[in-house]
Design a protein around this motif. Structure first.
Motif, PDB file in Angstrom:
ATOM      1  N   PHE A  48      11.734  -2.041  -8.860  1.00 48.26           N
ATOM      2  CA  PHE A  48      10.392  -2.419  -8.424  1.00 48.26           C
ATOM      3  C   PHE A  48       9.775  -1.289  -7.598  1.00 48.26           C
ATOM      4  O   PHE A  48       8.622  -0.893  -7.814  1.00 48.26           O
ATOM      5  CB  PHE A  48      10.454  -3.710  -7.607  1.00 48.26           C
ATOM      6  CG  PHE A  48       9.113  -4.210  -7.147  1.00 48.26           C
ATOM      7  CD1 PHE A  48       8.363  -5.048  -7.947  1.00 48.26           C
ATOM      8  CD2 PHE A  48       8.605  -3.840  -5.913  1.00 48.26           C
ATOM      9  CE1 PHE A  48       7.129  -5.522  -7.525  1.00 48.26           C
ATOM     10  CE2 PHE A  48       7.373  -4.298  -5.479  1.00 48.26           C
ATOM     11  CZ  PHE A  48       6.628  -5.137  -6.291  1.00 48.26           C
ATOM     12  N   GLY A  49      10.535  -0.743  -6.639  1.00 45.29           N
ATOM     13  CA  GLY A  49      10.057   0.379  -5.829  1.00 45.29           C
ATOM     14  C   GLY A  49       9.786   1.610  -6.663  1.00 45.29           C
ATOM     15  O   GLY A  49       8.867   2.385  -6.387  1.00 45.29           O
ATOM     16  N   PHE A  50      10.598   1.790  -7.703  1.00 45.50           N
ATOM     17  CA  PHE A  50      10.407   2.885  -8.652  1.00 45.50           C
ATOM     18  C   PHE A  50       9.023   2.777  -9.295  1.00 45.50           C
ATOM     19  O   PHE A  50       8.279   3.760  -9.401  1.00 45.50           O
ATOM     20  CB  PHE A  50      11.517   2.768  -9.698  1.00 45.50           C
ATOM     21  CG  PHE A  50      11.611   3.899 -10.672  1.00 45.50           C
ATOM     22  CD1 PHE A  50      11.847   5.187 -10.251  1.00 45.50           C
ATOM     23  CD2 PHE A  50      11.488   3.653 -12.034  1.00 45.50           C
ATOM     24  CE1 PHE A  50      11.949   6.214 -11.171  1.00 45.50           C
ATOM     25  CE2 PHE A  50      11.591   4.675 -12.949  1.00 45.50           C
ATOM     26  CZ  PHE A  50      11.829   5.973 -12.513  1.00 45.50           C
ATOM     27  N   GLY A  51       8.654   1.545  -9.686  1.00 44.48           N
ATOM     28  CA  GLY A  51       7.337   1.325 -10.288  1.00 44.48           C
ATOM     29  C   GLY A  51       6.200   1.552  -9.317  1.00 44.48           C
ATOM     30  O   GLY A  51       5.134   2.045  -9.702  1.00 44.48           O
ATOM     31  N   LEU A  52       6.396   1.215  -8.032  1.00 44.79           N
ATOM     32  CA  LEU A  52       5.350   1.420  -7.028  1.00 44.79           C
ATOM     33  C   LEU A  52       4.922   2.881  -6.916  1.00 44.79           C
ATOM     34  O   LEU A  52       3.773   3.187  -6.612  1.00 44.79           O
ATOM     35  CB  LEU A  52       5.843   0.944  -5.654  1.00 44.79           C
ATOM     36  CG  LEU A  52       6.022  -0.560  -5.424  1.00 44.79           C
ATOM     37  CD1 LEU A  52       6.632  -0.793  -4.054  1.00 44.79           C
ATOM     38  CD2 LEU A  52       4.688  -1.296  -5.554  1.00 44.79           C
ATOM     39  N   SER A  53       5.871   3.791  -7.150  1.00 50.07           N
ATOM     40  CA  SER A  53       5.589   5.214  -6.945  1.00 50.07           C
ATOM     41  C   SER A  53       4.931   5.886  -8.144  1.00 50.07           C
ATOM     42  O   SER A  53       4.568   7.059  -8.068  1.00 50.07           O
ATOM     43  CB  SER A  53       6.905   5.951  -6.620  1.00 50.07           C
ATOM     44  OG  SER A  53       7.793   5.890  -7.728  1.00 50.07           O
ATOM     45  N   ASP A 112       0.825  -1.210   0.000  1.00 52.50           N
ATOM     46  CA  ASP A 112       0.000   0.000   0.000  1.00 52.50           C
ATOM     47  C   ASP A 112       0.855   1.254   0.000  1.00 52.50           C
ATOM     48  O   ASP A 112       0.447   2.289  -0.526  1.00 52.50           O
ATOM     49  CB  ASP A 112      -0.918   0.009   1.230  1.00 52.50           C
ATOM     50  CG  ASP A 112      -1.982  -1.081   1.144  1.00 52.50           C
ATOM     51  OD1 ASP A 112      -2.608  -1.188   0.080  1.00 52.50           O
ATOM     52  OD2 ASP A 112      -2.161  -1.814   2.127  1.00 52.50           O
ATOM     53  N   ASP A 113       2.029   1.184   0.614  1.00 56.93           N
ATOM     54  CA  ASP A 113       2.876   2.357   0.756  1.00 56.93           C
ATOM     55  C   ASP A 113       4.252   2.086   0.156  1.00 56.93           C
ATOM     56  O   ASP A 113       4.997   1.236   0.671  1.00 56.93           O
ATOM     57  CB  ASP A 113       3.023   2.722   2.238  1.00 56.93           C
ATOM     58  CG  ASP A 113       3.770   4.037   2.451  1.00 56.93           C
ATOM     59  OD1 ASP A 113       4.197   4.639   1.438  1.00 56.93           O
ATOM     60  OD2 ASP A 113       3.920   4.453   3.604  1.00 56.93           O
ATOM     61  N   PRO A 114       4.608   2.754  -0.946  1.00 56.86           N
ATOM     62  CA  PRO A 114       5.928   2.546  -1.558  1.00 56.86           C
ATOM     63  C   PRO A 114       7.092   2.799  -0.599  1.00 56.86           C
ATOM     64  O   PRO A 114       8.188   2.270  -0.786  1.00 56.86           O
ATOM     65  CB  PRO A 114       5.944   3.539  -2.719  1.00 56.86           C
ATOM     66  CG  PRO A 114       4.505   3.802  -3.026  1.00 56.86           C
ATOM     67  CD  PRO A 114       3.790   3.699  -1.718  1.00 56.86           C
ATOM     68  N   HIS A 115       6.846   3.604   0.444  1.00 58.23           N
ATOM     69  CA  HIS A 115       7.924   3.912   1.391  1.00 58.23           C
ATOM     70  C   HIS A 115       8.349   2.686   2.195  1.00 58.23           C
ATOM     71  O   HIS A 115       9.406   2.698   2.835  1.00 58.23           O
ATOM     72  CB  HIS A 115       7.490   5.036   2.333  1.00 58.23           C
ATOM     73  CG  HIS A 115       7.305   6.352   1.641  1.00 58.23           C
ATOM     74  ND1 HIS A 115       8.363   7.063   1.105  1.00 58.23           N
ATOM     75  CD2 HIS A 115       6.200   7.091   1.384  1.00 58.23           C
ATOM     76  CE1 HIS A 115       7.914   8.180   0.564  1.00 58.23           C
ATOM     77  NE2 HIS A 115       6.600   8.220   0.706  1.00 58.23           N
ATOM     78  N   ASP A 116       7.533   1.626   2.168  1.00 61.84           N
ATOM     79  CA  ASP A 116       7.915   0.404   2.883  1.00 61.84           C
ATOM     80  C   ASP A 116       9.216  -0.192   2.337  1.00 61.84           C
ATOM     81  O   ASP A 116       9.927  -0.900   3.054  1.00 61.84           O
ATOM     82  CB  ASP A 116       6.799  -0.642   2.792  1.00 61.84           C
ATOM     83  CG  ASP A 116       5.589  -0.268   3.629  1.00 61.84           C
ATOM     84  OD1 ASP A 116       5.720   0.620   4.494  1.00 61.84           O
ATOM     85  OD2 ASP A 116       4.506  -0.855   3.415  1.00 61.84           O
ATOM     86  N   LEU A 117       9.494   0.073   1.060  1.00 62.96           N
ATOM     87  CA  LEU A 117      10.720  -0.445   0.437  1.00 62.96           C
ATOM     88  C   LEU A 117      11.777   0.637   0.265  1.00 62.96           C
ATOM     89  O   LEU A 117      12.760   0.429  -0.452  1.00 62.96           O
ATOM     90  CB  LEU A 117      10.404  -1.071  -0.931  1.00 62.96           C
ATOM     91  CG  LEU A 117       9.664  -2.404  -0.937  1.00 62.96           C
ATOM     92  CD1 LEU A 117       9.446  -2.866  -2.374  1.00 62.96           C
ATOM     93  CD2 LEU A 117      10.422  -3.461  -0.165  1.00 62.96           C
ATOM     94  N   GLU A 118      11.587   1.765   0.912  1.00 67.72           N
ATOM     95  CA  GLU A 118      12.457   2.922   0.656  1.00 67.72           C
ATOM     96  C   GLU A 118      13.923   2.624   0.976  1.00 67.72           C
ATOM     97  O   GLU A 118      14.814   2.939   0.183  1.00 67.72           O
ATOM     98  CB  GLU A 118      11.975   4.111   1.484  1.00 67.72           C
ATOM     99  CG  GLU A 118      12.671   5.414   1.145  1.00 67.72           C
ATOM    100  CD  GLU A 118      12.009   6.600   1.822  1.00 67.72           C
ATOM    101  OE1 GLU A 118      12.296   7.732   1.417  1.00 67.72           O
ATOM    102  OE2 GLU A 118      11.214   6.399   2.758  1.00 67.72           O
ATOM    103  N   MET A 119      14.203   2.016   2.126  1.00 65.04           N
ATOM    104  CA  MET A 119      15.580   1.743   2.504  1.00 65.04           C
ATOM    105  C   MET A 119      16.220   0.714   1.583  1.00 65.04           C
ATOM    106  O   MET A 119      17.376   0.847   1.165  1.00 65.04           O
ATOM    107  CB  MET A 119      15.635   1.271   3.962  1.00 65.04           C
ATOM    108  CG  MET A 119      17.049   1.009   4.467  1.00 65.04           C
ATOM    109  SD  MET A 119      18.097   2.488   4.433  1.00 65.04           S
ATOM    110  CE  MET A 119      17.344   3.412   5.779  1.00 65.04           C
ATOM    111  N   LEU A 120      15.457  -0.338   1.242  1.00 62.36           N
ATOM    112  CA  LEU A 120      15.991  -1.353   0.340  1.00 62.36           C
ATOM    113  C   LEU A 120      16.235  -0.771  -1.057  1.00 62.36           C
ATOM    114  O   LEU A 120      17.222  -1.108  -1.714  1.00 62.36           O
ATOM    115  CB  LEU A 120      15.030  -2.531   0.247  1.00 62.36           C
ATOM    116  CG  LEU A 120      14.827  -3.336   1.539  1.00 62.36           C
ATOM    117  CD1 LEU A 120      13.726  -4.361   1.349  1.00 62.36           C
ATOM    118  CD2 LEU A 120      16.119  -4.012   1.954  1.00 62.36           C
ATOM    119  N   SER A 121      15.344   0.106  -1.517  1.00 61.81           N
ATOM    120  CA  SER A 121      15.534   0.759  -2.807  1.00 61.81           C
ATOM    121  C   SER A 121      16.776   1.636  -2.790  1.00 61.81           C
ATOM    122  O   SER A 121      17.554   1.657  -3.754  1.00 61.81           O
ATOM    123  CB  SER A 121      14.308   1.610  -3.156  1.00 61.81           C
ATOM    124  OG  SER A 121      13.161   0.805  -3.319  1.00 61.81           O
TER     125      SER A 121
END
Length: 399
Positions: A269-274, A44-53
């Motif tokens: 992948f995180g890029f696509g989430l946003s 639901d929140d792209p920020h969940d992967l922010e550190m890994l990205s």
């Protein structure tokens, strides 16, 4: 995180069967499973992967630094600077003119200048790796342009923030720029004269300890850099540049490969989430115009770079297409613009512009010989490239 890895792997394996590069497929996986598209939502929140990205970006640029040798800077520093500044002048200048032509406002034009002007370091690095072009002669100028862009990025962000937020404190802006420049200068001094000391610190026989050591150094320096207003990516690049010129450089290059590939997939992948593709129709014509401008400016920059380095049409086409992608810096600017209350059309414009170029650029870069036919002396070079791609040996002369 597990779902992200699996989704990226499945799409990439399907795409590889028809010859598609992995970058747009990783991004597509993020879009399809993100909160901005109908259907199943993995996050639901792209920020969940922010550190890994962020770790994926750091490792990509760290690897890029490992491939860039100090000898390249010593012998080609002037050419690199001229090529990088020319690229920035063409693309940032065109972006600024486009921004003013849209009539959205002065602050908005300054944001658009950065969006259209700066390539995606992460996507450029991944393209070079995926296409096996790290050893190509035109790769050194491409990396040099990326370095110049990232240095410009650090200073541009420091100067832009108070301008778009309406701050009047010139002193604070000057201090931010000085801090960023000072930190970059320290890293440059370490890269030039500190490799001997660093080499002794990283002369570690055990692979496990070496991995922990170089990963810790790259991430720590990248984190410190952000507190000085310097992009974590350029700091990671500098750490890679320093370590790549030590006696452990070759081992580090081998050991970082699986880490780079795994976390780069999470980054895209995180890029696509946003990205919200549903917003694109509202700004489709400005996006198309901006893409045409970017392609044109990149072609001109490729020709100029080829002239500076004495390259032929094929390297010129490779430079133009490899540097075409826009990515993480544009999304940072979109966030800054939203926080500053700028024109609401900026966010969907940047999302659409970045999405299309992030998908198109890897495809175009892998088929850069198509561009040759429209370049001086390019038809013969295109014929050789097509024969080589088909696995045949060209019979044309190599002159």
């Amino acid at each position: 995180m597990g779902g992200a890895f699996v989704a990226a792997a499945i799409l990439a394996r399907l795409g590889s069967r028809i010859g598609l590069p992995t970058i747009p497929l990783f991004i597509l996986a993020g879009i399809l499973l993100g909160p901005n598209t109908p259907g199943f939502v993995l996050l639901d929140d792209p920020h969940d992967l922010e550190m890994l990205s962020a770790l994926g970006l750091v490792l990509l640029l760290f690897y890029l630094g490992l491939e860039f040798h100090m000898d390249d800077l010593r012998t080609g520093g002037r050419k690199m600077t001229v090529a990088g500044c020319t690229y920035l002048a063409l693309n940032v200048g065109a972006g600024l003119g486009f921004g003013f032509a849209l009539g959205w406002g002065t602050s908005e034009a300054l944001v658009l200048a950065g969006v259209l002007g700066i390539s995606s370091s992460a996507i450029v690095t991944k393209i070079l790796v995926d296409l096996g072009r790290i050893g190509n002669p035109e790769t050194k100028p491409i990396l040099g342009i990326i370095v110049v862009e990232d240095i410009f990025l650090a200073l541009y962000l420091a100067a832009l923030q108070p301008v778009i937020s309406g701050a009047d404190d010139i002193g604070a802006m000057t201090l931010d720029i000085a801090k960023a420049f000072g930190f970059l200068l320290v890293l440059a001094i370490a890269a030039r004269w500190g490799t001997g000391v660093v080499g002794r610190l990283f002369a570690i026989k055990d692979n496990e300890l070496l991995v922990i050591s170089f990963l810790g150094a790259a991430v720590l320096i990248a984190g410190i850099a952000e507190t000085f207003g310097v992009a974590d990516a350029i700091a990671a690049f500098m750490v890679g540049l320093i370590l790549g010129n030590t006696g452990s450089g070759d081992r580090i290059r081998d050991l970082v490969h699986p880490l780079r590939d795994a976390f780069a997939a999470i980054f895209f992948f995180g890029f696509g989430l946003s990205i919200a593709p549903g917003d694109l129709p509202t700004v489709i014509w400005p996006v198309i115009t901006a893409i045409v401008i970017t392609i044109t400016m990149n072609l001109l920059a490729g020709l100029v770079t080829a002239r500076i380095y004495g390259f032929g049409p094929q390297p010129a086409a490779n430079v133009a297409t490899t540097l075409l992608a826009r990515g993480e810096f544009a999304l940072i600017l979109a966030t800054m613009a939203a926080a500053a209350g700028l024109d609401e059309r900026l966010s969907p414009f940047i999302a659409g512009y970045v999405l299309i170029l992030a998908v198109v650029a890897p495809l175009v870069a892998g088929r850069s010989h198509w561009l040759l036919r429209s370049m001086p002396g390019g038809r013969e070079a295109a014929g050789r490239a097509e024969l080589a791609e088909a696995g045949a040996e060209p019979t044309l002369s190599r002159s």
